[in-house]
Design a protein around this motif. Structure first.
Motif, short mmCIF file in Angstrom:
data_model
loop_
_atom_site.label_atom_id
_atom_site.label_comp_id
_atom_site.label_asym_id
_atom_site.label_seq_id
_atom_site.Cartn_x
_atom_site.Cartn_y
_atom_site.Cartn_z
N ARG A 188 0.84 -1.21 0.00
CA ARG A 188 0.00 0.00 0.00
C ARG A 188 0.87 1.26 0.00
N TRP A 189 1.91 1.25 0.83
CA TRP A 189 2.80 2.42 0.91
C TRP A 189 3.46 2.69 -0.45
N ILE A 190 3.86 1.61 -1.09
CA ILE A 190 4.57 1.77 -2.36
C ILE A 190 3.61 2.19 -3.47
N HIS A 233 10.97 4.43 -7.17
CA HIS A 233 11.19 5.43 -8.23
C HIS A 233 9.88 6.14 -8.53
N PRO A 234 9.94 7.46 -8.80
CA PRO A 234 8.71 8.23 -9.02
C PRO A 234 7.91 7.71 -10.22
N GLU A 287 0.86 3.75 -3.33
CA GLU A 287 0.39 5.14 -3.20
C GLU A 287 1.54 6.12 -3.14
N ARG A 288 2.76 5.61 -3.38
CA ARG A 288 3.97 6.47 -3.37
C ARG A 288 4.03 7.33 -2.10
N GLN A 289 3.78 6.68 -0.96
CA GLN A 289 3.80 7.41 0.31
C GLN A 289 5.19 7.42 0.95
N CYS A 290 6.15 6.72 0.34
CA CYS A 290 7.53 6.76 0.85
C CYS A 290 8.48 6.69 -0.34
N SER A 291 9.66 7.31 -0.15
CA SER A 291 10.67 7.26 -1.22
C SER A 291 11.64 6.11 -1.01
N ASN A 350 8.05 -0.80 -9.93
CA ASN A 350 9.30 -0.15 -10.30
C ASN A 350 10.12 0.30 -9.07
N VAL A 351 10.40 -0.66 -8.22
CA VAL A 351 11.17 -0.38 -7.00
C VAL A 351 12.50 -1.13 -7.07
#
Ligand SMILES: C[S@@+](CC[C@H](N)C(=O)[O-])C[C@H]1O[C@@H](n2cnc3c(N)ncnc32)[C@H](O)[C@@H]1O
Length: 319
Positions: free
Chosen positions: A259-261, A318-319, A263-267, A296-297
């Motif tokens: 979920r964190w990834i 990655h953004p 929703e891009r809630q952490c870098s 894409n991590v």
């Protein structure tokens, strides 16, 4: 491979019945290699460090290996003084993270039994995001950790080992979320790394409170503790670093990380997975791999010397 503490690539074995025999054999095989590495270090500024390591349940082999090492070093000191002086001997976390500019050659001695010693000489590497690759440039692959009585739990040791392995930590100004933070071992250890002007902001989350001295010593926004369910808690805005130490069934834990990834809630993140028994390792690491590809991590999975039945997934989103 996740579980290996240290590896000895391209190892070859020497035989000897006494400590002096073993040391002599090591000297004969190693001297030309050490000489070449020292010359290389001088010409190309590539460090090498000499590591002697062994394992034994009763500690007797360790003592013998140290004696072989001492005898080998003595011979080098007496007969090859300049070479001896150019060898890097001491390793600690500070040396690991700061003063090694390029990845060194790691020379390892590994006494497998009374009369046999393996020698391995191999260049390690340091990746920008995931730190030291194996062979690790520390004895036995164990990063030395300074003991600290202040953190309210011994869990801080795992975090410090991870930082040593990565050779880095969250940059000043980072916004950090920490799930499963109580009683505050990781929190205390993280906070100690920064000065007030570094503007570090930690939001810690647990069902239980942190040790009271921590929340008295550090106030929001430096430290904000949320008594909440870490499965569903969300930050108001994305964080630079996400740490997790919640004891959860590993598949459930992977879903929370997803979920964190998604929703891009952490870098970046360091996410501990805790296992019960051995049955789920492959299924869980396969699920991690599929998820990281899908979103894409870049990531690595590591097992720390101070881990129990645990792994940590370290990733860059990655953004
Ligand atoms: C191993 S301890 C963490 C130790 C901590 N990292 C330290 O350094 O002191 C695991 C923590 O996860 C918390 N925890 C487990 N499930 C949780 C959940 N669903 N929500 C919030 N906290 C949870 C527990 O309350 C416990 O404090």
């Amino acid at each position: 491979m996740w579980w290996a503490q240290q590896v000895l690539p391209k190892a070859f074995s020497c035989h000897g019945t006494t400590i002096n025999d073993l040391a002599k054999q090591c000297f004969q095989h190693l001297y030309p290699i050490l000489f070449m590495l020292a010359t290389n270090a001088q010409l190309n500024n590539i460090d090498f460090r000499f590591i002697s390591t062994t394992y034994s349940s009763d500690g007797k082999l360790l003592g013998r290996c140290k004696l072989v090492e001492a005898s080998l070093l003595e011979t080098l000191k007496e007969t090859r003084k300049r070479l001896y002086q150019s060898m890097i001997k001491h390793s600690d976390v500070a040396t690991l993270s700061s003063s090694i500019s390029s990845a060194p050659y790691v020379v390892q001695l590994y006494l497998v039994d009374h009369n046999h010693i393996y020698i391995s000489v191999f260049k390690t590497s340091l990746s920008e995001h995931f730190g030291w690759r194996q062979p690790l440039p520390v004895s036995g692959g164990i990063i030395p950790i300074e003991m600290d009585k202040e953190p309210p739990s011994r869990a801080y040791i795992k975090l410090n080992e991870l930082m040593g392995l990565l050779g880095r930590r969250p940059a000043p100004g980072s916004k950090i979320a920490e799930l499963g933070s109580a009683p505050g071992g990781w929190t205390a250890s993280l906070l100690k790394l920064y000065k007030p002007q570094d503007n570090i902001q930690i939001q810690s989350v647990d069902r239980s409170p942190l040790e009271s001295w921590l929340t008295k010593a550090y106030r929001p926004p430096t430290l904000t503790h949320h008594i909440a369910n870490g499965l569903t808690w969300e930050p108001e805005e994305p964080v630079d670093w996400l740490f997790n130490d919640m004891a959860l069934p590993p598949m459930k834990s992977v879903k929370v990380l997803e979920r964190w990834i998604k929703e891009r809630q952490c870098s970046q993140f360091a996410w501990t997975l805790k296992f019960v028994g051995e049955s789920e390792y492959d299924a869980v690491t396969d699920a991690v791999e599929t998820m990281m590809k899908c979103y894409n991590v870049s990531y690595t999975i590591r097992h720390l010397a101070n881990h129990g039945n645990e792994l940590v997934v370290v990733g860059v989103v990655h953004p």
